[in-house]
Design a protein around this motif. Structure first.
Motif, PDB file in Angstrom:
ATOM      1  N   ALA A  13       0.835  -1.203   0.000  1.00 20.87           N
ATOM      2  CA  ALA A  13       0.000   0.000   0.000  1.00 20.87           C
ATOM      3  C   ALA A  13       0.871   1.255   0.000  1.00 20.87           C
ATOM      4  O   ALA A  13       0.581   2.229  -0.718  1.00 20.87           O
ATOM      5  N   VAL A  16       2.220   1.987  -3.404  1.00 20.41           N
ATOM      6  CA  VAL A  16       1.204   2.627  -4.239  1.00 20.41           C
ATOM      7  C   VAL A  16       1.057   4.107  -3.873  1.00 20.41           C
ATOM      8  O   VAL A  16       0.987   4.978  -4.755  1.00 20.41           O
ATOM      9  N   ILE A  17       1.032   4.412  -2.580  1.00 23.68           N
ATOM     10  CA  ILE A  17       0.881   5.795  -2.134  1.00 23.68           C
ATOM     11  C   ILE A  17       2.039   6.653  -2.642  1.00 23.68           C
ATOM     12  O   ILE A  17       1.842   7.754  -3.184  1.00 23.68           O
ATOM     13  N   VAL A  20       1.749   7.163  -6.431  1.00 23.72           N
ATOM     14  CA  VAL A  20       0.729   8.161  -6.781  1.00 23.72           C
ATOM     15  C   VAL A  20       1.249   9.577  -6.515  1.00 23.72           C
ATOM     16  O   VAL A  20       1.076  10.488  -7.335  1.00 23.72           O
ATOM     17  N   ILE A 469      -4.990   1.054  -5.960  1.00 23.54           N
ATOM     18  CA  ILE A 469      -5.555   1.689  -4.767  1.00 23.54           C
ATOM     19  C   ILE A 469      -6.634   0.805  -4.152  1.00 23.54           C
ATOM     20  O   ILE A 469      -6.738   0.670  -2.930  1.00 23.54           O
ATOM     21  N   GLU A 470      -7.423   0.175  -5.007  1.00 21.46           N
ATOM     22  CA  GLU A 470      -8.469  -0.742  -4.527  1.00 21.46           C
ATOM     23  C   GLU A 470      -7.860  -2.050  -4.022  1.00 21.46           C
ATOM     24  O   GLU A 470      -8.210  -2.549  -2.945  1.00 21.46           O
ATOM     25  N   THR A 472      -4.867  -2.850  -2.847  1.00 23.57           N
ATOM     26  CA  THR A 472      -4.035  -2.813  -1.643  1.00 23.57           C
ATOM     27  C   THR A 472      -4.781  -2.325  -0.399  1.00 23.57           C
ATOM     28  O   THR A 472      -4.174  -2.188   0.669  1.00 23.57           O
ATOM     29  N   ILE A 474      -6.094   0.616   0.121  1.00 21.30           N
ATOM     30  CA  ILE A 474      -5.983   2.056   0.394  1.00 21.30           C
ATOM     31  C   ILE A 474      -7.347   2.730   0.326  1.00 21.30           C
ATOM     32  O   ILE A 474      -7.667   3.603   1.143  1.00 21.30           O
ATOM     33  N   ALA A 475      -8.147   2.316  -0.640  1.00 27.99           N
ATOM     34  CA  ALA A 475      -9.472   2.927  -0.813  1.00 27.99           C
ATOM     35  C   ALA A 475     -10.311   2.779   0.441  1.00 27.99           C
ATOM     36  O   ALA A 475     -10.964   3.736   0.898  1.00 27.99           O
ATOM     37  N   ILE A 516      -8.108   7.627  -9.392  1.00 23.32           N
ATOM     38  CA  ILE A 516      -7.667   7.538  -7.996  1.00 23.32           C
ATOM     39  C   ILE A 516      -8.832   7.723  -7.030  1.00 23.32           C
ATOM     40  O   ILE A 516      -8.906   7.057  -5.991  1.00 23.32           O
ATOM     41  N   ILE A 520     -12.192   5.178  -3.822  1.00 20.10           N
ATOM     42  CA  ILE A 520     -12.469   5.804  -2.522  1.00 20.10           C
ATOM     43  C   ILE A 520     -13.937   6.196  -2.446  1.00 20.10           C
ATOM     44  O   ILE A 520     -14.636   5.929  -1.456  1.00 20.10           O
TER      45      ILE A 520
END
Length: 595
Positions: A13, A16-17, A20, A469-470, A472, A474-475, A516, A520
């Motif tokens: 995660a 990915v952050i 981005v 994002i989905e 890992t 994070i969303a 992105i 979320i």
């Protein structure tokens, strides 16, 4: 890799952050092409194993990406048959006030942008608006910002009007299995468009009056001087460097016209001076005229350059320096740009005012307008130029005829087949694209050139980032964070996510912002157990509401140079426009798509 390491996120995660954030930083602070940045992001996700390879590459086979590619061909058919030019010709009348001019401009632009690329629409309208504004005795700068805003607001009215709508629609279909109609966002978009047009009319005095660069560069004989080499001149037989003509104070030698009409341009320092040569200088006229005495030259009979001159041996073109151009911060004198591309810089204008002095010694800035002497068969779409310069005096007007009607009917058929659910939009767009080629509305070569492969790469990369994002988690974590601030009130959550989306899209690609923010947004809707379509439609509006900076939209950058604008001009009007459209979207979306 999957164990919790820091602040509730796994190592994957955090990768990915960071990826981005790097994408945002590189797109905002560097001149790297957007497609290169997104390709790099996909490489990171693939090499680190953060996202399975098939998921990383899924963007290239996404129906949304393929659909955008097919629509490029459809648009090419409309452009090359003169359909859009015909609409432009008959859409604008002779309004009696600035208010009516804004209204009569924004409505047809918005309608066209609902079905076509807003960048193409604005590119075609720029030249027309400049001519139209002179006819109405209105500064072009008063109309070019409304032109760009209208294209953006029109694009949100249909799924095919702007790439983020297609991207969000594709994600929504993957999550729910429900295929959205081409007109799903239309009512919301039309309401926001109406509010936007009325707001633009109300804020017309906030749009600045700027001098057009075209006006600043219009009389080129004010800064191009033609001198004749008489048979008795001492410089005959010497090279340009030996004669001391390679470095002229306040200007430079841009062209030599031989007695037999041979044209030498650009001029190398080892080029010989011959009797009867006509030497064309650009720069400060007073300084250049001193050469008459110092080099025994005489005045020629007339100035060669004029914007209205049609000559088979040369073509004067105007372009502005892109915000991401490698020319920013450099001087033409320090590069081989002119020699490599067979062009000559004649003059530079900034914020509507021509800069005096030698053009090749001027340090170029973002948005500068350049007057270039180009070969007769000059290709402004060449990658070298398209990545650095945006030509806004392109000759896009073509003759209308039977094919104009044919291409219009093909577009209408595509819309009807999709909206009536006869066949899905993807299949309808492919049929329309092939029909354009078969009916010779555009050639195969024109169809190939019309496809913006860089945009498709950005599109595919955006899908990969959204999936990461989905994938890992994070969303989910960000959705929980937003809900912890907004509580369980869905309207507060909707307002927060839309405000964040509007802010982020001012600084980066709206396609990337959509990718992105979708996971979320969707997670917030499902967590609150409300209609996710409400959030998705509102997100479509939010990520396309970038009005406050010229880098927020490609169309803003298109009008930035021709309008002679300053960076702050967009903020002055766009900040309020962002808030107005944000409020309008929050009002109308829950009414049409109940939570």
């Amino acid at each position: 890799m999957e164990s919790i390491l820091f602040l509730g996120f796994t190592l994957n995660a955090w990768i990915v952050i960071v990826t981005v954030l790097l994408v945002f930083i590189l797109m905002l602070c560097t001149k790297l092409p957007a497609d290169f940045v997104f390709l790099g992001a996909m490489t990171v996700l693939m090499v680190t194993g953060t996202l399975p390879v098939n998921e990383v590459l899924a963007g290239f086979s996404s129906s949304s990406v393929v659909l955008v590619g097919a629509l490029f061909v459809v648009i090419a058919g409309l452009v090359h048959t003169g359909t859009m030019q015909w609409i432009v010709k008959y859409a604008l009348g002779t309004p009696k006030s600035l208010k009516m001019a804004i209204l009569q401009l924004m409505v047809p632009v918005a309608v066209l942008s609902s079905f076509l690329s807003n960048t193409t629409v604005v590119a075609i309208f720029i030249k027309v608006v400049k001519i139209w504004s002179k006819k109405l005795n209105i500064a072009p700068s008063k109309l070019l910002i409304p032109l760009s805003y209208a294209s953006g607001m029109g694009g949100i009215c249909t799924l095919i009007g702007t790439p983020p709508n297609l991207l969000i629609s594709g994600f929504y279909t993957e999550q729910t299995g429900i295929q959205l109609s081409i007109f799903t966002p239309t009512l919301v978009g039309l309401f926001c468009l109406a509010v936007g047009i009325l707001s633009m009319i109300a804020m017309q005095k906030m749009v600045p009056v700027r001098k057009s660069p075209e006006d600043a560069l219009e009389e080129t004989n004010d800064y191009t001087v033609e001198l004749l080499v008489p048979s008795s001149a001492e410089c005959i037989g010497k090279t340009v460097k030996e004669a001391g003509l390679d470095e002229v104070e306040g200007g430079h030698l841009i062209e030599i016209i031989r007695f037999d009409k041979e044209i030498i341009s650009p001029v190398n320092e080892d080029e010989y001076i011959l009797g009867g040569d006509r030497l064309i200088f650009a720069g400060k006229v007073d300084e250049i005229l001193k050469l008459r005495d110092s080099h025994q030259l005489v005045n020629a009979t007339h100035h060669v350059f004029s914007l209205d001159e049609i000559d088979s041996n040369r073509k004067l073109r105007m372009a502005h320096v892109r915000f991401t151009s490698s020319l920013v911060g450099t001087r033409m004198a320090d590069s081989d740009f002119e020699e490599r591309n067979n062009v000559v810089l004649v003059a530079v204008a900034r914020e509507g005012e021509r800069i005096n002095g030698s053009p090749r010694e001027i340090v170029l800035e973002k948005g500068d307008t350049l007057l270039l002497e180009c070969p007769p068969h000059f290709n402004a779409e060449d990658n070298t130029f398209s990545s650095n310069l945006q030509f806004f005096d392109t000759d896009l007007l073509v003759k209308t005829g039977k094919k104009t009607l044919v291409s219009s009917l093909i577009l209408l058929a595509m819309i009807l087949l999709s909206s009536l659910n006869v066949i899905p939009l993807l299949q309808a767009s492919f049929l329309a694209a092939f029909a354009m080629i078969i009916c010779r509305c555009c050639s195969i070569d024109q169809a190939r050139k019309s496809i913006d492969w860089g945009l498709l790469m950005v599109f595919a990369g955006s899908i990969s980032l959204g999936s990461a994002i989905e994938y890992t988690g994070i969303a989910n974590r960000l959705a929980e964070g937003i809900l912890s601030v907004c509580g369980t009130n869905p309207m507060y959550a909707l307002a927060c996510i839309c405000l964040l989306g509007t802010f982020i899209t001012e600084f980066t690609s709206n396609t990337a912002t959509a990718a992105i923010f979708f996971p979320i947004t969707y997670n917030i809707a499902t967590t609150l157990n409300v209609n996710p379509l409400t959030f998705c439609v509102a997100l479509m509006i939010a990520v396309s509401s970038s009005f406050a900076t010229p880098i927020g939209s490609p169309t803003h950058m298109l009008v930035y140079g021709p309008g002679g604008y300053r960076f702050s001009d967009f903020m002055r009007v766009g900040f309020f426009m962002n808030l107005i459209i944000w409020a309008a979207s929050l009002f109308i979306t829950p009414l049409l798509f109940p939570l």
